[in-house]
Design a protein around this motif. Sequence first.
Motif, PDB file in Angstrom:
ATOM      1  N   LYS A 192      64.354  39.759  36.037  1.00 37.97           N
ATOM      2  CA  LYS A 192      63.343  40.904  36.292  1.00 37.97           C
ATOM      3  C   LYS A 192      62.841  41.233  34.892  1.00 37.97           C
ATOM      4  O   LYS A 192      63.524  40.768  33.743  1.00 37.97           O
ATOM      5  CB  LYS A 192      64.118  42.187  36.520  1.00 37.97           C
ATOM      6  CG  LYS A 192      64.695  42.595  38.007  1.00 37.97           C
ATOM      7  CD  LYS A 192      64.914  43.798  38.235  1.00 37.97           C
ATOM      8  CE  LYS A 192      65.693  43.753  39.631  1.00 37.97           C
ATOM      9  NZ  LYS A 192      66.414  45.062  39.623  1.00 37.97           N
ATOM     10  N   ALA A 193      61.566  41.717  34.980  1.00 37.66           N
ATOM     11  CA  ALA A 193      61.044  41.927  33.502  1.00 37.66           C
ATOM     12  C   ALA A 193      61.669  42.908  32.740  1.00 37.66           C
ATOM     13  O   ALA A 193      62.274  43.888  33.315  1.00 37.66           O
ATOM     14  CB  ALA A 193      59.394  42.360  33.814  1.00 37.66           C
TER      15      ALA A 193
ATOM     16  N   GLU B 105      58.698  38.592  31.193  1.00 30.09           N
ATOM     17  CA  GLU B 105      58.859  38.621  32.454  1.00 30.09           C
ATOM     18  C   GLU B 105      60.348  38.402  33.089  1.00 30.09           C
ATOM     19  O   GLU B 105      60.559  38.796  34.182  1.00 30.09           O
ATOM     20  CB  GLU B 105      57.816  37.638  32.944  1.00 30.09           C
ATOM     21  CG  GLU B 105      58.112  36.178  32.758  1.00 30.09           C
ATOM     22  CD  GLU B 105      57.135  35.374  33.485  1.00 30.09           C
ATOM     23  OE1 GLU B 105      57.233  34.908  34.346  1.00 30.09           O
ATOM     24  OE2 GLU B 105      56.020  35.080  32.551  1.00 30.09           O
ATOM     25  N   ASP B 106      60.926  37.469  32.326  1.00 33.47           N
ATOM     26  CA  ASP B 106      62.525  37.244  32.949  1.00 33.47           C
ATOM     27  C   ASP B 106      63.334  36.321  31.638  1.00 33.47           C
ATOM     28  O   ASP B 106      62.634  36.329  30.508  1.00 33.47           O
ATOM     29  CB  ASP B 106      62.478  36.082  34.076  1.00 33.47           C
ATOM     30  CG  ASP B 106      61.610  35.002  33.991  1.00 33.47           C
ATOM     31  OD1 ASP B 106      61.400  34.561  32.983  1.00 33.47           O
ATOM     32  OD2 ASP B 106      61.272  34.551  34.953  1.00 33.47           O
TER      33      ASP B 106
ATOM     34  N   GLN C 100      57.394  43.495  26.668  1.00 29.32           N
ATOM     35  CA  GLN C 100      57.861  42.991  27.864  1.00 29.32           C
ATOM     36  C   GLN C 100      57.958  41.633  28.006  1.00 29.32           C
ATOM     37  O   GLN C 100      56.990  40.878  27.734  1.00 29.32           O
ATOM     38  CB  GLN C 100      56.982  43.550  29.050  1.00 29.32           C
ATOM     39  CG  GLN C 100      57.321  43.595  30.292  1.00 29.32           C
ATOM     40  CD  GLN C 100      57.495  44.732  30.972  1.00 29.32           C
ATOM     41  OE1 GLN C 100      57.194  45.874  30.604  1.00 29.32           O
ATOM     42  NE2 GLN C 100      58.221  44.539  32.246  1.00 29.32           N
TER      43      GLN C 100
END
Length: 84
Positions: A14-15, A58-59, A56
């Motif tokens: 998940k982000a 993304e993964d 942020q």
Amino acid sequence: MKSKNSEEYSIFSKAATYQIRVAGDVKLDWADNIRDLQIIKEEDPDFGSVSVLTGQVEDQVALLGILNTLCDYHLVLLNLRILL
């Protein structure tokens, strides 16, 4: 029913917002994968110039890409944390 293991590792796909501290100066134009991160310069009594990258991601695959970019520029990783 999900296993406890799958729940523990679901955060990796998940982000998330990360803060990465490295010794040295990071330039925004080095690579596409760090352009979206905020970069703040600090002075550290032990390491001198320190760059703090926050943003942020993304993964975990994207995070590893960022870490590899920083490694390619021979920057020492001081700290990595996920911000909740």
